[in-house]
Design a protein around this motif. Structure first.
Motif, PDB file in Angstrom:
ATOM      1  N   TYR A  30     -16.464-133.635  33.490  1.00  5.57           N
ATOM      2  CA  TYR A  30     -16.087-132.987  32.039  1.00  5.57           C
ATOM      3  C   TYR A  30     -17.396-131.776  30.862  1.00  5.57           C
ATOM      4  N   THR A  31     -18.146-133.040  31.198  1.00 10.67           N
ATOM      5  CA  THR A  31     -19.671-132.597  30.691  1.00 10.67           C
ATOM      6  C   THR A  31     -19.680-131.359  31.059  1.00 10.67           C
ATOM      7  N   GLN A  32     -19.998-131.011  32.179  1.00 12.04           N
ATOM      8  CA  GLN A  32     -20.912-129.889  33.003  1.00 12.04           C
ATOM      9  C   GLN A  32     -20.088-128.918  33.325  1.00 12.04           C
ATOM     10  N   ARG A  33     -18.280-129.193  33.408  1.00 12.35           N
ATOM     11  CA  ARG A  33     -17.856-127.798  32.699  1.00 12.35           C
ATOM     12  C   ARG A  33     -17.829-127.501  31.887  1.00 12.35           C
ATOM     13  N   PHE A  34     -17.778-127.923  30.873  1.00 13.57           N
ATOM     14  CA  PHE A  34     -17.984-127.596  29.323  1.00 13.57           C
ATOM     15  C   PHE A  34     -19.727-126.941  29.081  1.00 13.57           C
ATOM     16  N   ALA A  35     -20.891-127.640  29.929  1.00 19.14           N
ATOM     17  CA  ALA A  35     -22.335-126.878  29.411  1.00 19.14           C
ATOM     18  C   ALA A  35     -21.830-125.364  30.034  1.00 19.14           C
ATOM     19  N   ALA A  36     -21.216-125.692  30.974  1.00 18.15           N
ATOM     20  CA  ALA A  36     -21.180-123.785  31.735  1.00 18.15           C
ATOM     21  C   ALA A  36     -20.241-122.720  31.061  1.00 18.15           C
ATOM     22  N   GLY A  37     -18.906-123.401  31.146  1.00 13.56           N
ATOM     23  CA  GLY A  37     -18.509-122.640  29.654  1.00 13.56           C
ATOM     24  C   GLY A  37     -19.283-122.430  28.404  1.00 13.56           C
ATOM     25  N   LEU A  38     -20.094-122.967  28.026  1.00 11.69           N
ATOM     26  CA  LEU A  38     -21.203-123.649  26.319  1.00 11.69           C
ATOM     27  C   LEU A  38     -22.082-122.001  27.383  1.00 11.69           C
ATOM     28  N   THR A  39     -22.774-122.410  28.190  1.00 13.89           N
ATOM     29  CA  THR A  39     -23.680-120.684  28.882  1.00 13.89           C
ATOM     30  C   THR A  39     -22.988-119.533  28.623  1.00 13.89           C
ATOM     31  N   SER A  40     -21.868-119.740  29.248  1.00 11.66           N
ATOM     32  CA  SER A  40     -21.306-118.232  29.373  1.00 11.66           C
ATOM     33  C   SER A  40     -21.108-117.474  28.243  1.00 11.66           C
TER      34      SER A  40
END
Length: 358
Positions: free
Chosen positions: A77-87
């Motif tokens: 979930y942290t990785q998914r959050f990081a991906a969304g935050l990057t975008s």
């Protein structure tokens, strides 16, 4: 504005759900003096001779229950959050680089900072993903990040996001998730469950003698309790409940994950899931707003074990309300916190050297 590095800090998770890996993780976690505040020798003996040998097998079984195909839930979930935050951060055209750094386990804070350094960042915004302040989570993350930043020569580039327990965007994201859950499940009552801490951790920060560790001293945030974990948790509950349309008698703030013989802040989640059915509560929903990502403590402790305990106590159903994880509103809120911190650092950097000295 140059290149901004973002370090997302969370507590961490074992490398794999095996007794050996869980044992390594527990040793690192419990040997932290901010977590288990005992003299070193006593802490070492307790952790290595008592707790870890007993808990690594049962804890590994719990981790196995919640393991996802991609890995441990907290990391996924942290990785998914990081991906969304990057975008989201790229949407404005600014240059951000994001790394994850776990306080315990991998990827470590040291690795995250080293990766950011290698990209030539001009500043690093460290984001402890703990909404409320406590020494055993937020403070130890700051201390370790500063330690590793100094080792890497990054001290002057480092800044931190403050606890965001009442940030409007954070509250809005939680309220959206809670409201949707209420519409589909219509529970009799809602529990806002937060990770527990020993009472002495709260008392240690109470310089003004304000703390009574009860609802009367936690009913509002003021100067005397502005850094009090319990008061901040209650403030988060009130804010989410208000935004979700919950009346005061429709929700309760409680605390989970107690262990050992110390006195812990309460009321405890464990006691309430037994007591509430006797008060006529047959359907219960539980949210965990001290966590931004679902993990062992939410999925297993609340959603599996808590549900079983509630049903054994004659309750009909307990449902777990998901954490904010990578919800778009939370991604947007976090991006705004990071943009604000970046802007403030630019303003400070733009001041004359004489002004910065003061």
């Amino acid at each position: 504005m140059g290149r901004t590095g973002v370090l997302l800090i969370n507590i961490g998770t074992p490398d794999e759900p095996t007794p050996a890996a869980v044992g390594r993780y527990l040793r690192e976690f419990l040997m932290d003096e901010y977590v288990l505040d005992l003299p070193f020798l006593k802490r070492w003996l307790l952790v290595n001779r008592v707790i870890v040998p007993r808990r690594k097998y049962s804890s590994a079984e719990h981790y196995q229950k919640v393991q996802m195909p991609e890995g441990a839930p907290l990391l996924v979930y942290t990785q998914r959050f990081a991906a969304g935050l990057t975008s989201e951060l790229a949407r404005t055209g600014d240059d951000y680089r994001i790394e994850i750094g776990m306080r315990y386990g991998n990827p470590s804070i040291a690795t995250g900072l080293a990766n950011l350094k290698s990209t030539g960042v001009d500043r690093i915004v460290a984001v402890p993903l703990y909404p409320q302040y406590t020494q055993s989570s937020f403070e130890t993350a700051i201390v370790e990040t500063k330690k590793q930043a100094k080792r890497l020569g990054l001290t002057e580039k480092l800044l931190f996001i403050d606890p965001f327990y009442d940030d409007p965007g954070f509250v809005k994201a939680w309220a959206q998730i809670v409201s949707e859950h209420l519409q589909t499940h219509s529970p009799d009552h809602v529990l806002f469950s937060y990770h527990g801490v020993p009472v002495r951790h709260i008392k240690r920060l109470d310089q003004a003698g304000h703390c009574r560790v009860n609802d009367s001293c936690c009913k509002q945030i003021e100067a005397a309790n502005q850094n009090c974990y319990r008061a901040q948790c209650h403030a988060t509950s009130r804010a989410i409940a208000s935004a979700s349309g919950l009346a005061a008698d429709q929700f309760t703030t409680c605390f989970q994950s107690q262990f050992g013989k110390d006195e812990w802040i309460g009321p405890s989640f464990e006691s309430l899931v037994v007591e509430l059915p006797q008060r006529g509560v047959k359907t219960l929903a539980a949210a965990c707003p001290s966590f931004v990502a679902d993990c062992l403590e939410t999925i297993e402790e609340i959603g599996i074990s808590g549900r079983e305990e509630f049903r054994e106590a004659a309750g009909d159903e307990l449902t777990l309300i998901p954490c904010v994880n990578s919800h778009p509103l939370w991604v947007e809120a976090a991006a705004n916190l990071i943009r604000s911190a970046t802007a403030q650092s630019q303003e400070i950097a733009a001041l004359p050297a004489s002004a910065n000295a003061h």
